[in-house]
Design an enzyme around this catalytic site. Sequence first.
Site, PDB file in Angstrom:
ATOM      1  N   GLY A 170      11.970   2.589  59.591  1.00  0.00           N
ATOM      2  CA  GLY A 170      10.876   1.890  58.906  1.00  0.00           C
ATOM      3  C   GLY A 170       9.902   1.197  59.863  1.00  0.00           C
ATOM      4  O   GLY A 170      10.458   0.430  60.683  1.00  0.00           O
ATOM      5  N   ALA A 172       6.645  -1.367  59.793  1.00  0.00           N
ATOM      6  CA  ALA A 172       5.912  -2.374  59.247  1.00  0.00           C
ATOM      7  C   ALA A 172       4.542  -2.988  60.050  1.00  0.00           C
ATOM      8  O   ALA A 172       4.746  -2.692  61.297  1.00  0.00           O
ATOM      9  CB  ALA A 172       6.486  -3.363  58.467  1.00  0.00           C
ATOM     10  N   SER A 173       3.909  -3.914  59.621  1.00  0.00           N
ATOM     11  CA  SER A 173       2.657  -4.365  60.285  1.00  0.00           C
ATOM     12  C   SER A 173       3.091  -5.281  61.565  1.00  0.00           C
ATOM     13  O   SER A 173       2.496  -5.337  62.487  1.00  0.00           O
ATOM     14  CB  SER A 173       1.792  -4.806  59.302  1.00  0.00           C
ATOM     15  OG  SER A 173       2.470  -6.230  59.067  1.00  0.00           O
ATOM     16  N   LEU A 174       4.607  -6.015  61.332  1.00  0.00           N
ATOM     17  CA  LEU A 174       4.822  -6.909  62.187  1.00  0.00           C
ATOM     18  C   LEU A 174       6.182  -6.390  62.985  1.00  0.00           C
ATOM     19  O   LEU A 174       6.387  -7.005  63.896  1.00  0.00           O
ATOM     20  CB  LEU A 174       5.304  -8.333  61.284  1.00  0.00           C
ATOM     21  CG  LEU A 174       4.117  -8.971  60.693  1.00  0.00           C
ATOM     22  CD1 LEU A 174       4.639 -10.261  60.245  1.00  0.00           C
ATOM     23  CD2 LEU A 174       2.841  -9.300  61.540  1.00  0.00           C
ATOM     24  N   ALA A 175       6.919  -5.536  62.440  1.00  0.00           N
ATOM     25  CA  ALA A 175       8.270  -4.929  63.063  1.00  0.00           C
ATOM     26  C   ALA A 175       8.561  -3.671  62.824  1.00  0.00           C
ATOM     27  O   ALA A 175       7.726  -3.008  61.600  1.00  0.00           O
ATOM     28  CB  ALA A 175       9.294  -6.061  62.564  1.00  0.00           C
ATOM     29  N   GLN A 176       9.381  -3.172  63.413  1.00  0.00           N
ATOM     30  CA  GLN A 176      10.281  -1.930  62.926  1.00  0.00           C
ATOM     31  C   GLN A 176      11.580  -2.036  63.132  1.00  0.00           C
ATOM     32  O   GLN A 176      12.208  -2.865  63.390  1.00  0.00           O
ATOM     33  CB  GLN A 176       9.861  -0.878  64.038  1.00  0.00           C
ATOM     34  CG  GLN A 176      10.239  -1.240  65.439  1.00  0.00           C
ATOM     35  CD  GLN A 176       9.391  -0.092  66.324  1.00  0.00           C
ATOM     36  OE1 GLN A 176       8.197   0.046  66.362  1.00  0.00           O
ATOM     37  NE2 GLN A 176      10.118   0.677  67.091  1.00  0.00           N
ATOM     38  N   VAL A 177      12.258  -1.002  62.141  1.00  0.00           N
ATOM     39  CA  VAL A 177      13.753  -1.115  61.819  1.00  0.00           C
ATOM     40  C   VAL A 177      14.291  -0.176  62.350  1.00  0.00           C
ATOM     41  O   VAL A 177      14.034   1.320  62.176  1.00  0.00           O
ATOM     42  CB  VAL A 177      13.916  -1.517  60.300  1.00  0.00           C
ATOM     43  CG1 VAL A 177      15.188  -1.711  60.024  1.00  0.00           C
ATOM     44  CG2 VAL A 177      13.046  -2.583  59.863  1.00  0.00           C
ATOM     45  N   LYS A 191      16.068  -5.269  62.992  1.00  0.00           N
ATOM     46  CA  LYS A 191      14.348  -5.352  62.698  1.00  0.00           C
ATOM     47  C   LYS A 191      14.193  -5.994  64.206  1.00  0.00           C
ATOM     48  O   LYS A 191      14.463  -6.978  64.540  1.00  0.00           O
ATOM     49  CB  LYS A 191      14.496  -6.219  61.559  1.00  0.00           C
ATOM     50  CG  LYS A 191      12.796  -6.535  61.538  1.00  0.00           C
ATOM     51  CD  LYS A 191      12.713  -7.498  60.059  1.00  0.00           C
ATOM     52  CE  LYS A 191      11.197  -7.703  59.756  1.00  0.00           C
ATOM     53  NZ  LYS A 191      11.148  -8.470  58.653  1.00  0.00           N
ATOM     54  N   ASP A 327       5.909 -11.376  48.767  1.00  0.00           N
ATOM     55  CA  ASP A 327       5.579 -10.031  49.154  1.00  0.00           C
ATOM     56  C   ASP A 327       6.252  -8.794  48.671  1.00  0.00           C
ATOM     57  O   ASP A 327       6.848  -7.834  49.448  1.00  0.00           O
ATOM     58  CB  ASP A 327       5.506  -9.857  50.698  1.00  0.00           C
ATOM     59  CG  ASP A 327       4.709  -9.059  51.363  1.00  0.00           C
ATOM     60  OD1 ASP A 327       3.697  -8.561  50.674  1.00  0.00           O
ATOM     61  OD2 ASP A 327       4.661  -8.850  52.528  1.00  0.00           O
TER      62      ASP A 327
END
Length: 562
Positions: A170, A172-177, A191, A327
Amino acid sequence: MSNSSSSLPRRIPLKVSIPLVTLVAGAALYGTNDSFKYHTLAARRVLLAAEAVVVTGYDYKFSLGYGNRDLNPDDPEDEKERKRRRRKLHKRCAERVMVMMRENGGIYIKLGQHLASLKYLLPEEWTRTMEPLQDRCAPSSMESIQSLFLSDIGKPLTEVFSSFDLTPIGVASLAQVHRATLKNGQEVAVKIQHPALSTFSEIDMKTIAGLASFIAYAFPEFEFFWLSEEIQFNLPRELDFRFEAKNSQRAAANFDRSRAQGSPSTVKIPEIIWAQKRVLVMEFMNGSRIDDVQYLKDNNIKVADVSKEMARTFSQMIYNDGFLHCDPHPGNVMIRPKPAGSPSHCNFEIILLDHGLYRELSSEFRLDYARLWTAVIESDKEEIKRRALKLGGIDAYELFACILTGRDWDVIQGAQLTKKVRNKAETSKISQDAGNWITEIADILARVPRDLLLLFKTNDLLRALDEDLGADDGAQMRTFAVMGQYCARIILEADKEDIRQSVSSSSKSVSVMVMSLGAWCTAYWRYIYKRISLDAFVWWIDLSQSGSALHWIISMLGLSIL
């Protein structure tokens, strides 16, 4: 003489040589000097953002004023043309800003996601254009991820994990997993924050604040400081995963306590293994996005049950716990079939992810909010007016109620929230009204408390989720009914507390005790009546959607309670 001079190389004009030397020197510095590279990239980000906002501002100023000078305000056909031009204006401006946000990435993607979630608050052209930013985020390179991990943890990935999937599951805008396995054999989700965020987050926040000031100066009728303030208040917390770990553990404890008190729940929150500022390791869970309709069908999970449980989950967070996940877009909510040993009362679990953005709601705020929703559901116009003024300081209570519910005022004042499904005609009307009333909506968003602003966003995300799921026609009405049940409970507890305080501060005469007992019975009867009627209403909706013979028989007898 002429021959010798002609053999010499010609001088390059200064107007060419100076830019050329500057370009070559700049390229050399960019490749060798980190400070120069940082300031160059930072300046580029600022200029991209400023250009998009200034051009968009000028476009609105010109198009809404001078650009419509050829239209007669009293001509119906010209009015249609004005609306068509306004829709085109919203669309091209939204696309211009979206391109800038995608180019800059990071915080700007987060800002675009926030705009996309404000459905029924912003024109449809804006929210739909921003929707791709919710899913399409570019991953950071593994080299930068490995470097960040080594810098923050002090060890390379290979010393902490026995296996580490280099492909993120995954982004996202702030991080990846990433999926990984600890040395003890436990499978985990890791994360990791995008390394570039810490580089530009401060300058990006200052840029957004500066652009908000520009909008306020150039367009006094638009109030967008609230957007800048939200970013500056929330982002530092979202960028520190230690806050997320604490929020996650607190939310999990709240649901465990509610289950112990007899309130069933389908919620599962992954266990936090450990957390640092930019790295978070948590329990790994299989499942799918909650809006994966095919996955629900394959696992015999009913969309109506998912919709109802989402309403229960967030009503508990708002009214019972006062600690709200703000969110809940589909990327942050997963679902899976109920595993063995799960306390879920349904055949599935709802997995809540990304606990970086939470809001604490005071007891007074929750009670006022519950009374407001009760007034809206019951179509009590005077109470809506009173609560809108107390809770948000808003006189325009009709528009305020529409923002709150995502429904047209005619539906609200006709007490049709729990009786009439929102159709395409109403949705279209709401979207057009958002474009026509954008100045008034911006004023409301600027004036309401920040807690209420995030509740608007949460409401919109949950409504959008129902639409993405393709929930049955009763989903909207069921959601309002479930919320009404929680509102009734918190109002009852407040009434009982008022009675206790009244008794404790008064003389213990027989008349006072009789009056207090009467007040207690009245409060409890109101609660029982509302609870039974809402329970029966939800039962009837479920029965009507099941298509059972019992529903047909009751309908034929004219006993429908809808």
